[in-house]
Design a protein around this motif. Structure first.
Motif, mmCIF file in Angstrom:
data_model
loop_
_atom_site.group_PDB
_atom_site.id
_atom_site.type_symbol
_atom_site.label_atom_id
_atom_site.label_comp_id
_atom_site.label_asym_id
_atom_site.label_seq_id
_atom_site.Cartn_x
_atom_site.Cartn_y
_atom_site.Cartn_z
ATOM 1 N N TRP A 174 24.892 2.194 9.971
ATOM 2 C CA TRP A 174 23.662 2.597 10.871
ATOM 3 C C TRP A 174 22.748 2.152 9.784
ATOM 4 O O TRP A 174 22.509 2.697 8.731
ATOM 5 C CB TRP A 174 23.899 4.243 10.878
ATOM 6 N N ARG A 175 22.101 1.037 10.089
ATOM 7 C CA ARG A 175 20.780 0.708 9.290
ATOM 8 C C ARG A 175 20.803 0.542 8.011
ATOM 9 O O ARG A 175 20.243 1.313 7.165
ATOM 10 C CB ARG A 175 19.667 1.595 9.971
ATOM 11 N N PRO A 176 22.021 -0.202 7.683
ATOM 12 C CA PRO A 176 22.226 -0.160 6.146
ATOM 13 C C PRO A 176 20.994 -0.932 5.361
ATOM 14 O O PRO A 176 20.430 -1.556 5.875
ATOM 15 C CB PRO A 176 23.416 -1.142 6.110
ATOM 16 N N GLY A 177 20.885 -0.409 3.995
ATOM 17 C CA GLY A 177 19.827 -0.826 3.308
ATOM 18 C C GLY A 177 20.327 -2.061 2.489
ATOM 19 O O GLY A 177 21.289 -2.452 2.573
ATOM 20 N N PRO A 178 19.446 -2.680 1.729
ATOM 21 C CA PRO A 178 19.789 -3.935 0.906
ATOM 22 C C PRO A 178 21.141 -3.561 0.127
ATOM 23 O O PRO A 178 21.823 -4.554 -0.183
ATOM 24 C CB PRO A 178 18.545 -4.227 0.085
ATOM 25 N N SER A 179 21.277 -2.593 -0.311
ATOM 26 C CA SER A 179 22.473 -2.121 -1.340
ATOM 27 C C SER A 179 23.534 -1.688 -0.549
ATOM 28 O O SER A 179 24.508 -1.546 -1.336
ATOM 29 C CB SER A 179 22.152 -1.317 -2.374
ATOM 30 N N ASP A 180 23.554 -1.516 0.388
ATOM 31 C CA ASP A 180 24.650 -1.093 1.379
ATOM 32 C C ASP A 180 25.578 -1.836 1.915
ATOM 33 O O ASP A 180 25.167 -3.139 2.302
ATOM 34 C CB ASP A 180 24.217 -0.272 2.367
ATOM 35 N N THR A 181 26.977 -2.052 1.868
ATOM 36 C CA THR A 181 27.904 -2.901 2.313
ATOM 37 C C THR A 181 28.448 -2.153 3.748
ATOM 38 O O THR A 181 29.166 -1.074 3.460
ATOM 39 C CB THR A 181 28.902 -2.902 1.178
ATOM 40 N N PRO A 182 28.295 -2.876 4.796
ATOM 41 C CA PRO A 182 28.832 -2.163 5.967
ATOM 42 C C PRO A 182 30.287 -2.149 5.902
ATOM 43 O O PRO A 182 30.866 -3.095 5.413
ATOM 44 C CB PRO A 182 28.288 -2.978 7.147
ATOM 45 N N ASP A 183 30.815 -0.983 6.402
ATOM 46 C CA ASP A 183 32.299 -0.657 6.379
ATOM 47 C C ASP A 183 32.718 -0.138 7.455
ATOM 48 O O ASP A 183 32.498 1.273 7.413
ATOM 49 C CB ASP A 183 32.698 -0.256 5.063
ATOM 50 N N ASP A 184 33.356 -0.855 8.557
ATOM 51 C CA ASP A 184 33.865 -0.045 9.736
ATOM 52 C C ASP A 184 35.139 0.584 9.776
ATOM 53 O O ASP A 184 35.563 0.940 10.726
ATOM 54 C CB ASP A 184 33.686 -1.105 11.162
ATOM 55 N N THR A 185 35.638 0.706 8.615
ATOM 56 C CA THR A 185 36.873 1.366 8.321
ATOM 57 C C THR A 185 36.715 2.822 8.123
ATOM 58 O O THR A 185 37.893 3.436 7.969
ATOM 59 C CB THR A 185 37.929 0.609 7.463
ATOM 60 N N LEU A 186 35.495 3.174 7.681
ATOM 61 C CA LEU A 186 35.176 4.569 7.194
ATOM 62 C C LEU A 186 35.404 5.285 8.437
ATOM 63 O O LEU A 186 34.604 5.087 9.435
ATOM 64 C CB LEU A 186 34.131 4.728 6.473
ATOM 65 N N PRO A 187 36.123 6.422 8.600
ATOM 66 C CA PRO A 187 36.536 6.995 9.781
ATOM 67 C C PRO A 187 35.627 8.217 10.195
ATOM 68 O O PRO A 187 35.953 9.491 10.190
ATOM 69 C CB PRO A 187 37.851 7.786 9.562
ATOM 70 N N MET A 188 34.240 7.992 10.264
ATOM 71 C CA MET A 188 33.205 8.757 10.744
ATOM 72 C C MET A 188 32.260 8.022 11.725
ATOM 73 O O MET A 188 31.861 7.041 11.231
ATOM 74 C CB MET A 188 32.487 9.374 9.452
ATOM 75 N N TRP A 189 32.096 8.578 12.645
ATOM 76 C CA TRP A 189 30.858 8.204 13.793
ATOM 77 C C TRP A 189 29.753 8.692 13.335
ATOM 78 O O TRP A 189 29.761 9.985 12.918
ATOM 79 C CB TRP A 189 31.390 8.430 15.118
ATOM 80 N N CYS A 190 28.632 8.063 13.665
ATOM 81 C CA CYS A 190 27.221 8.821 13.310
ATOM 82 C C CYS A 190 26.144 8.195 14.424
ATOM 83 O O CYS A 190 26.517 7.078 15.085
ATOM 84 C CB CYS A 190 26.789 8.527 11.916
ATOM 85 N N ALA A 191 25.184 8.885 14.373
ATOM 86 C CA ALA A 191 24.218 8.337 15.532
ATOM 87 C C ALA A 191 22.866 9.051 15.150
ATOM 88 O O ALA A 191 22.910 10.227 14.655
ATOM 89 C CB ALA A 191 24.592 8.480 16.954
ATOM 90 N N VAL A 192 21.481 8.528 15.529
ATOM 91 C CA VAL A 192 20.475 9.168 15.647
ATOM 92 C C VAL A 192 19.849 9.252 17.118
ATOM 93 O O VAL A 192 19.871 7.902 17.650
ATOM 94 C CB VAL A 192 19.379 8.497 14.609
ATOM 95 N N ALA A 193 19.516 10.151 17.799
ATOM 96 C CA ALA A 193 18.954 9.946 18.971
ATOM 97 C C ALA A 193 17.735 10.899 19.143
ATOM 98 O O ALA A 193 17.530 11.923 18.723
ATOM 99 C CB ALA A 193 20.183 10.530 20.145
ATOM 100 N N ARG A 194 16.863 10.420 20.142
ATOM 101 C CA ARG A 194 15.489 11.245 20.420
ATOM 102 C C ARG A 194 15.522 11.682 21.828
ATOM 103 O O ARG A 194 16.032 11.119 22.760
ATOM 104 C CB ARG A 194 14.495 9.943 20.299
ATOM 105 N N LYS A 195 15.033 13.029 21.543
ATOM 106 C CA LYS A 195 14.815 13.765 22.984
ATOM 107 C C LYS A 195 13.428 13.205 23.638
ATOM 108 O O LYS A 195 12.227 13.472 22.880
ATOM 109 C CB LYS A 195 14.757 15.196 22.619
ATOM 110 N N ALA A 196 13.234 12.458 24.523
ATOM 111 C CA ALA A 196 11.978 11.924 25.388
ATOM 112 C C ALA A 196 11.359 13.243 26.242
ATOM 113 O O ALA A 196 10.151 12.837 26.124
ATOM 114 C CB ALA A 196 12.519 10.688 26.056
ATOM 115 N N SER A 197 12.412 13.913 26.460
ATOM 116 C CA SER A 197 11.689 14.909 27.415
ATOM 117 C C SER A 197 12.421 16.147 27.681
ATOM 118 O O SER A 197 13.547 16.323 26.967
ATOM 119 C CB SER A 197 11.652 14.499 28.975
ATOM 120 N N ARG A 198 12.000 17.164 28.096
ATOM 121 C CA ARG A 198 13.145 18.490 28.382
ATOM 122 C C ARG A 198 14.151 18.057 28.929
ATOM 123 O O ARG A 198 14.256 17.321 30.147
ATOM 124 C CB ARG A 198 12.107 19.400 29.319
ATOM 125 N N ILE A 199 15.442 18.463 28.580
ATOM 126 C CA ILE A 199 16.660 18.280 29.055
ATOM 127 C C ILE A 199 17.382 19.551 29.594
ATOM 128 O O ILE A 199 17.001 20.612 29.411
ATOM 129 C CB ILE A 199 17.610 17.520 28.301
#
Length: 269
Positions: free
Chosen positions: A244-269
């Motif tokens: 998720w949007r890694p920085g210059p010093s971050d090494t993406p690793d898709d073997t780490l067993p955690m999902w993550c996300a950022v989501a925006r509420k655009a309107s009342r749900i």
């Protein structure tokens, strides 16, 4: 204090915040927490790097929200304070930021009150409540946060402790329902479909030592994505922590067993 909080303090059961403290190298835990943490990490060696990657994800997500103008954060399942807490990251970017921390363990909140001290331009507050107690949390948080303005709702490595039968998706929806449009959900969650055998064994070991209400349930990518129903999921979507949007010093690793996300509420749900 509710029944969940009372049982969470019992030193014969491992507690999520204290086990997490072991994995972060802290000292605020009981022997039962140390045992659970060490045995789970032995079964699944990705746990410790995942915990650290989870902390780094929290920082990147908070910095992103602050950059988009969010100045209020509701952090549920705070855990024992460690480096780069939500208010530290937020107030570094925007000193006027206000943060409410929520946890059900009085030990956690005693540490929080002592260590999570706001800068002079912002504000922090603390609520002792279980993540299931939506109305208690929001009513208390409203003394510090203006719920008619955007809020960053932090559900970072907490929803796994709410069983399917308790409907964590509905709990998340109810939390978001009272937050203003422009609010964001910041979410991370153990994955059952990444390094699956190791995750299952580490969860079994932890659950044997935890109080029944604090047992953990890893979930699939689709189940985690359901928490974002009705929201605009920010790029790159629901991904593993370091992707998720890694920085210059971050090494993406898709073997780490955690999902993550950022989501925006655009309107009342």
């Amino acid at each position: 204090m509710n029944d969940h909080a009372l049982s969470a303090t019992h030193p014969t059961n491992a507690h999520p915040a204290r086990v997490y403290n072991v994995w972060l190298g802290g000292k605020d835990h009981y022997p039962v927490d140390q045992e659970a943490a060490e045995l789970a990490a032995r079964a699944n060696p990705t746990i410790v790097p995942s915990v650290r990657a989870n902390r780094a994800f929290l920082g990147r997500a908070v910095r992103h929200l602050a950059a988009t103008g969010v100045r209020q954060f509701l952090d549920i399942g705070t855990g024992i304070p460690a480096a780069e807490n939500t208010h530290e990251v937020a107030q570094r970017a925007a000193p006027e930021s206000r943060v409410v921390y929520v946890d059900n363990d009085p030990i956690v909140l005693s540490h929080a009150r002592a260590l999570l001290v706001s800068g002079p331009e912002g504000q922090t507050d603390y609520v002792q409540a279980d993540a299931r107690d939506v109305d208690t949390i929001l009513d208390a948080a409203s003394h510090t946060l203006d719920l008619d303005q955007p809020v960053g709702l932090m559900l970072v490595a907490i929803l796994q402790y709410i069983k399917d039968a308790e409907d964590p998706w509905d709990i998340t929806r109810r939390l978001l329902d009272r937050l203003a449009p422009g609010s964001h959900l910041v979410l991370s969650h153990p994955a059952v479909d990444v390094t699956a055998p190791e995750v299952a064994e580490s969860m079994r070991i932890y659950n044997e030592r935890a109080a029944s209400h604090a047992s953990a349930t890893p979930r699939t990518h689709d189940e985690v994505q359901r928490f974002c129903d009705g929201l605009e999921i920010l790029e790159p979507g629901v991904v593993t922590l370091t992707c998720w949007r890694p920085g210059p010093s971050d090494t993406p690793d898709d073997t780490l067993p955690m999902w993550c996300a950022v989501a925006r509420k655009a309107s009342r749900i």
